[in-house]
Design a protein around this motif. Structure first.
Motif, PDB file in Angstrom:
ATOM      1  N   PHE A 274      -2.589   1.615  12.792  1.00 29.24           N
ATOM      2  CA  PHE A 274      -2.667   0.336  13.476  1.00 29.24           C
ATOM      3  C   PHE A 274      -1.266  -0.232  13.613  1.00 29.24           C
TER       4      PHE A 274
ATOM      5  N   ALA B   9      -7.134 -13.450   4.922  1.00 25.02           N
ATOM      6  CA  ALA B   9      -8.112 -12.643   5.655  1.00 25.02           C
ATOM      7  C   ALA B   9      -7.431 -11.536   6.437  1.00 25.02           C
ATOM      8  N   CYS B  10      -6.231 -11.803   6.976  1.00 16.96           N
ATOM      9  CA  CYS B  10      -5.589 -10.786   7.801  1.00 16.96           C
ATOM     10  C   CYS B  10      -4.563  -9.992   7.009  1.00 16.96           C
TER      11      CYS B  10
ATOM     12  N   TYR C 108      -2.908  -6.908   5.604  1.00 17.15           N
ATOM     13  CA  TYR C 108      -3.046  -5.512   6.010  1.00 17.15           C
ATOM     14  C   TYR C 108      -2.264  -4.560   5.137  1.00 17.15           C
ATOM     15  N   ASN C 109      -1.427  -5.055   4.255  1.00 14.72           N
ATOM     16  CA  ASN C 109      -0.565  -4.104   3.582  1.00 14.72           C
ATOM     17  C   ASN C 109      -0.358  -4.370   2.100  1.00 14.72           C
TER      18      ASN C 109
ATOM     19  N   PRO D  42      -7.432  -6.940  11.131  1.00 14.97           N
ATOM     20  CA  PRO D  42      -7.373  -6.002  10.009  1.00 14.97           C
ATOM     21  C   PRO D  42      -8.747  -5.487   9.594  1.00 14.97           C
TER      22      PRO D  42
ATOM     23  N   LEU E  36       7.653   0.936   7.276  1.00 10.08           N
ATOM     24  CA  LEU E  36       7.216  -0.003   6.242  1.00 10.08           C
ATOM     25  C   LEU E  36       5.760   0.193   5.872  1.00 10.08           C
ATOM     26  N   LEU E  37       4.925   0.537   6.852  1.00 12.51           N
ATOM     27  CA  LEU E  37       3.528   0.814   6.543  1.00 12.51           C
ATOM     28  C   LEU E  37       3.407   2.254   6.056  1.00 12.51           C
ATOM     29  N   PRO E  38       2.314   2.614   5.407  1.00 11.74           N
ATOM     30  CA  PRO E  38       2.137   4.008   5.019  1.00 11.74           C
ATOM     31  C   PRO E  38       2.167   4.918   6.250  1.00 11.74           C
TER      32      PRO E  38
ATOM     33  N   LYS F 179       0.831  -1.202   0.000  1.00 15.67           N
ATOM     34  CA  LYS F 179       0.000   0.000   0.000  1.00 15.67           C
ATOM     35  C   LYS F 179       0.865   1.251   0.000  1.00 15.67           C
ATOM     36  N   LYS F 180       2.095   1.142   0.530  1.00 19.62           N
ATOM     37  CA  LYS F 180       2.953   2.315   0.552  1.00 19.62           C
ATOM     38  C   LYS F 180       3.409   2.676  -0.848  1.00 19.62           C
TER      39      LYS F 180
END
Lengths: 165, 166
Positions: B157, A113-114, A116-117, B166, B150-152, A78-79
């Motif tokens: 979260f 399902a989990c 997130y990115n 999630p 690493l995440l936006p 997503k980044k």
């Protein structure tokens, strides 16, 4: 009103268009967009054993402005979403996209399902022309994908399709 | 080398029976390890020494490791949900001479996970601590740039917590 059979544009080309498409298909310049493990297979395809240069595609352009095809080789996070959309928009027409590997097709092993990115597939962001399944696909599979894209552009296949058995 | 490091580290733990970390909430199922240095079998544990220290001793341990010629390999976290604690692990390794790997652990309460940063001793810790913050929410005091890595940047979260949905 009678029915009109409009042939698809893949068949009806003017001679100049045909020539242009032949030129475009045989010199697809990819943009280096190796993101993850599929990039290693893409590099192998560029090497001498599998040789993508036979298809005119050995010049991997670092700039999107100079490339025809974006081979999305790897996982899209997503980044990276905004960056890859910007790069796609910067490519001049005519442009094509090859989604290489399961992550670029649908999120691959990360489609759980989990999750997130991981963006679940390059076609969530922009239109994709050829999908190459595999994790990672073999270099021969990437070459087959390039040949399929050539067939999509010109209407004719470079080498006959080999059927197993 | 092993003995030298062991001796240098043991200086930090004068009382043999001190408590390991601020008391965690929840029940203690396994007997809590005493703070201190334990020599572990490398083949089984992957490290020659295992150090359990308090959060405020982390920088002192890092300075000793730097003096003894170790470099920082990784900083990671573990979420002990039933004990309501986060455990932060520091992997130290040594090249040249005798091979010795040291694992340093520290525990912090889950509600308020605060640890001093070691990035002033090992600049490599900068990004590792950012990653631990990104995925667990552990705050590192005096960190030069504690933002997500690493995440936006606008994510709200912490995915590797055990109670993350999630």
């Amino acid at each position: 009103m009678g029915e009109e059979n409009v042939p698809s544009s893949i068949v009806q080309f003017a001679q100049l268009d045909k020539l242009l498409n032949l030129g475009r298909a045989n010199s697809l310049w990819p943009m280096t967009f190796g993101l993850a493990c599929c990039a290693i297979e893409m590099m192998c395809t560029g090497g001498s054993r599998f040789d993508i240069s036979r298809f005119g595609a050995e010049v991997f352009r670092p700039s999107p402005r100079q490339s025809d095809v974006m081979i999305v080789a790897g996982t899209i996070n997503k980044k990276l979403e905004l960056a890859i959309k910007t790069l796609y928009d910067q490519m001049p027409e005519p442009k094509w996209v090859i989604a290489m590997g399961n992550c670029a097709i649908s999120g691959g092993p990360f489609k759980v399902a989990c999750n997130y990115n991981v963006v679940e597939g390059a076609d969530k962001l922009f239109p994709v022309d050829v999908y190459i399944p595999g994790c990672p696909p073999r270099p021969e599979a990437l070459l087959e994908g390039i040949m399929t894209l050539e067939e999509k552009i010109t209407g004719k296949r470079r080498w006959p399709r080999v059927h197993p058995g | 080398m092993l003995e030298k490091t062991l001796v240098a580290l043991v200086e930090l733990f004068p009382e043999p029976a001190s408590a390991a970390a601020p008391a965690g909430e929840g029940t203690q199922e396994a007997p809590l390890r005493e703070a201190g240095v334990v020599a572990t079998g490398f083949a089984k544990h992957g490290s020659h020494l295992d150090v359990l220290c308090r959060p405020d001793q982390v920088v002192a341990v890092a300075q000793i490791m730097d003096r003894e010629g170790y470099f920082l390999e990784a900083i990671s976290g573990v979420d002990w949900l039933d004990m309501q604690q986060f455990e932060i692990l520091y992997d130290y390794n040594r090249l040249g001479g005798e091979h010795c790997r040291v694992l340093v652990r520290t525990r912090v309460p889950r509600r308020e996970p605060v640890v001093p940063t070691v990035s002033h001793v090992f600049p490599a810790a900068d990004w590792h601590e950012r990653e631990t913050f990104d995925f667990y929410g552990v705050q590192f005091q005096d960190h030069p740039n504690l933002i997500r890595i690493l995440l936006p940047e606008d994510a709200d979260f912490h995915p590797l917590r055990k109670d993350f949905k999630p």
